[in-house]
Motif scaffolding. Sequence first.
Motif, PDB file in Angstrom:
ATOM      1  N   ALA A 202      31.151  27.310  71.820  1.00 20.81           N
ATOM      2  CA  ALA A 202      29.959  27.488  70.995  1.00 20.81           C
ATOM      3  C   ALA A 202      29.052  26.265  71.058  1.00 20.81           C
ATOM      4  O   ALA A 202      27.817  26.378  71.095  1.00 20.81           O
ATOM      5  N   PHE A 203      29.684  25.088  71.070  1.00 23.17           N
ATOM      6  CA  PHE A 203      28.894  23.859  71.195  1.00 23.17           C
ATOM      7  C   PHE A 203      28.181  23.807  72.552  1.00 23.17           C
ATOM      8  O   PHE A 203      27.011  23.416  72.650  1.00 23.17           O
ATOM      9  N   GLY A 204      28.890  24.220  73.613  1.00 20.29           N
ATOM     10  CA  GLY A 204      28.248  24.280  74.924  1.00 20.29           C
ATOM     11  C   GLY A 204      27.102  25.277  74.955  1.00 20.29           C
ATOM     12  O   GLY A 204      26.047  25.022  75.551  1.00 20.29           O
ATOM     13  N   ALA A 205      27.280  26.459  74.332  1.00 23.82           N
ATOM     14  CA  ALA A 205      26.207  27.446  74.268  1.00 23.82           C
ATOM     15  C   ALA A 205      25.025  26.926  73.458  1.00 23.82           C
ATOM     16  O   ALA A 205      23.862  27.206  73.774  1.00 23.82           O
ATOM     17  N   TYR A 206      25.336  26.150  72.410  1.00 21.75           N
ATOM     18  CA  TYR A 206      24.263  25.528  71.617  1.00 21.75           C
ATOM     19  C   TYR A 206      23.450  24.568  72.479  1.00 21.75           C
ATOM     20  O   TYR A 206      22.209  24.585  72.458  1.00 21.75           O
ATOM     21  N   LEU A 207      24.136  23.733  73.243  1.00 23.64           N
ATOM     22  CA  LEU A 207      23.424  22.782  74.106  1.00 23.64           C
ATOM     23  C   LEU A 207      22.592  23.519  75.155  1.00 23.64           C
ATOM     24  O   LEU A 207      21.461  23.110  75.471  1.00 23.64           O
ATOM     25  N   TYR A 208      23.138  24.609  75.697  1.00 20.24           N
ATOM     26  CA  TYR A 208      22.395  25.375  76.700  1.00 20.24           C
ATOM     27  C   TYR A 208      21.100  25.933  76.104  1.00 20.24           C
ATOM     28  O   TYR A 208      20.023  25.784  76.686  1.00 20.24           O
ATOM     29  N   GLU A 209      21.212  26.573  74.941  1.00 22.35           N
ATOM     30  CA  GLU A 209      20.002  27.134  74.346  1.00 22.35           C
ATOM     31  C   GLU A 209      19.035  26.027  73.922  1.00 22.35           C
ATOM     32  O   GLU A 209      17.813  26.188  74.020  1.00 22.35           O
ATOM     33  N   TYR A 210      19.569  24.921  73.449  1.00 17.42           N
ATOM     34  CA  TYR A 210      18.710  23.799  73.067  1.00 17.42           C
ATOM     35  C   TYR A 210      17.893  23.319  74.273  1.00 17.42           C
ATOM     36  O   TYR A 210      16.692  23.100  74.176  1.00 17.42           O
ATOM     37  N   MET A 211      18.559  23.170  75.413  1.00 19.89           N
ATOM     38  CA  MET A 211      17.852  22.717  76.618  1.00 19.89           C
ATOM     39  C   MET A 211      16.852  23.770  77.093  1.00 19.89           C
ATOM     40  O   MET A 211      15.772  23.428  77.582  1.00 19.89           O
ATOM     41  N   GLN A 212      17.221  25.047  76.946  1.00 10.30           N
ATOM     42  CA  GLN A 212      16.277  26.101  77.333  1.00 10.30           C
ATOM     43  C   GLN A 212      15.044  26.098  76.435  1.00 10.30           C
ATOM     44  O   GLN A 212      13.925  26.311  76.905  1.00 10.30           O
ATOM     45  N   ARG A 213      15.234  25.837  75.159  1.00 11.70           N
ATOM     46  CA  ARG A 213      14.089  25.757  74.256  1.00 11.70           C
ATOM     47  C   ARG A 213      13.218  24.543  74.595  1.00 11.70           C
ATOM     48  O   ARG A 213      11.983  24.609  74.535  1.00 11.70           O
ATOM     49  N   ARG A 214      13.853  23.441  74.935  1.00  8.14           N
ATOM     50  CA  ARG A 214      13.093  22.264  75.343  1.00  8.14           C
ATOM     51  C   ARG A 214      12.286  22.553  76.612  1.00  8.14           C
ATOM     52  O   ARG A 214      11.113  22.203  76.714  1.00  8.14           O
ATOM     53  N   ALA A 215      12.926  23.202  77.602  1.00  3.08           N
ATOM     54  CA  ALA A 215      12.221  23.527  78.850  1.00  3.08           C
ATOM     55  C   ALA A 215      11.069  24.489  78.586  1.00  3.08           C
ATOM     56  O   ALA A 215       9.969  24.328  79.142  1.00  3.08           O
ATOM     57  N   TYR A 216      11.308  25.492  77.723  1.00  7.30           N
ATOM     58  CA  TYR A 216      10.245  26.455  77.417  1.00  7.30           C
ATOM     59  C   TYR A 216       9.079  25.771  76.717  1.00  7.30           C
ATOM     60  O   TYR A 216       7.909  26.025  77.038  1.00  7.30           O
ATOM     61  N   LEU A 217       9.391  24.900  75.757  1.00  6.45           N
ATOM     62  CA  LEU A 217       8.324  24.205  75.039  1.00  6.45           C
ATOM     63  C   LEU A 217       7.532  23.305  75.982  1.00  6.45           C
ATOM     64  O   LEU A 217       6.298  23.232  75.897  1.00  6.45           O
ATOM     65  N   ASN A 218       8.224  22.633  76.907  1.00 10.49           N
ATOM     66  CA  ASN A 218       7.519  21.800  77.881  1.00 10.49           C
ATOM     67  C   ASN A 218       6.598  22.645  78.762  1.00 10.49           C
ATOM     68  O   ASN A 218       5.479  22.231  79.081  1.00 10.49           O
ATOM     69  N   GLU A 219       7.076  23.818  79.169  1.00  8.45           N
ATOM     70  CA  GLU A 219       6.222  24.698  79.967  1.00  8.45           C
ATOM     71  C   GLU A 219       4.992  25.138  79.180  1.00  8.45           C
ATOM     72  O   GLU A 219       3.883  25.202  79.718  1.00  8.45           O
TER      73      GLU A 219
END
Length: 594
Positions: A202-219
């Motif tokens: 779950a912690f790994g999935a949290y980090l994955y979604e966190y990074m995806q949100r960061r990438a989306y926001l940067n885009e």
Amino acid sequence: MNNPTMAAAAGIDEPALLAQERGFARLRFSAQLEPGFQLYLHAKMCARVKVVAITSVAFMLFFMLLDYLYLPHWVSDYTLTVRVIGLIIIVCAIWYANRANRVAPDRAFAVATLGYFCSGLMVAMVIIVARLAEVSIRVTHDGLYLVLLSGMFLLALPMRHATVGSCAIVSVYLLAEASIGSSRSVVLSNSIFLINFTVMGAFGAYLYEYMQRRAYLNEQLLEAARHRAERESQSKTRFLATASHDLRQPLHAMSLFIQHLYEQVDSPDASKTVARLADSTQLLQAMLNSLLDMSRLSVGMVRAQRRSFNLEPWLRQLLDSLGPFAARRNIQLQLRCNKAYAVYSDPLLLERLIRNYLNNALIHADAKTVAIEVQRVDERLRISVVDDGMGLDKADQERIFEEFTQLRNPARTLEKGVGLGLSICRQIVHLLEYPSGLTSCAGEGARFWFDAPLGEWQTQTEAPQQQHAPALSGQVALVENDRVSREAMQALLSAWGCIVWAFESAEDAVRGLQGIAVDVLLTDYRLEGESDGLMLVRMLRDQGIFSGPAALVTADTSEELTESARLADVELLFKPVLPARLRRVVHNLLALRQ
């Protein structure tokens, strides 16, 4: 490009996007941005569909093979049936959930989570059945680790979906273990391992979604910055078009009035004063052209119109135009160019480039000799502007290309320009994609050079230049909506011997030219009403009112207008027009009519 994730976030400015960083910890954007991110995450999940499908099918087939080989037939028949049903459910879930832009993200994630749960449930059932059957080989819950690993990381599910699915699988398995009579120590041991694995996943999935949100926001920030840059570019373009027209209009009228005044005065002192006024006007015009040219180049409004032309006579004419200025400064101009050279370039941009280099040498170099040298280097011509002046040290060789930089003009006297000449040169060589450089040492002069492509030799002879002001005689129709410019041109043309019929609008011209045989039509491009200057020319020709030569006198310097005027066979004069050029053009148009 139609991008749903971009469309979902359209209209959100950069400050609002930056404020979304506060939602990272709880994995939630604002209501306006969250739908776009769900589409983005769904697209990421769909991008993995081949890997997920191949891995899932291969995983299931491998375990089906193990069941067939190592389990008793009465057990394997049951487990194989369960696995086949589970495989069908998983394949259907993968097919349905991974159709980007056709299935809503929330439904896709729910179906993918259901398939994930069914896969784990199937593995758990097989383990429990094998335990109840007391098969000869030891069946452990290691297969569950693979299922949980794939659900947490491979499927690219949102953290909440992956966690809920994993918790459901582990809970069902532990309840089944307890229900078949497994010892409390076994259930507790399995619980510790599986729950800890689920927490880490779950912690790994949290980090994955966190990074995806960061990438989306940067885009989204990049997209917002791009839209802002486009808006600013469009705003600059509109400003330049307005400034070019509105500032050139009074300069145009001023130069014509000054020429008319110069031709009327008899006093030598008054003539000298008017000449100084004309010089000041030309200086103001040069400053305006530099500022507008620099702005137009910086926003990409200029496109090169390349063609081949003979270089030596073209350069000779350019040097001749600067001869009087160089003579007043006791500077000798020289040209060293093979007469057989031809260049492939944009004549207007090339003239501005070389003229700026020459002006820099004549004004700032403190030189005695300024020369243009042309040498062939492979399939290109190296054109150099060389002076024997004071030169430049290394520190100054880059500074001189910066905007508004003048090394030896601390008082900022306008006679030395505004410091944009070399900046414009740098913009032009970048636009034309010419290799260029500067070679100089303090006290040893300077050499500014660039390489232009070779062109084909042109056999056309150059038209002879007028040495004296031509006499004018004919009737000219003048259409100009600006009263001051109209009066200035009418007064000057009348003083040159023309009969001028002046009109304020296209409608007035159409009505007023009925029954009047004029020789030449001069019209502004931007007129009052719905018609512009080109439309007026076409209207007069279509109605048979006027079919003679015409010229547009305009402050609009766009390339679209230049091409339209060429196709309409209309001469183009850009405001402010030098009186000598206006007189020469009118003379040539009158000659065509005769």
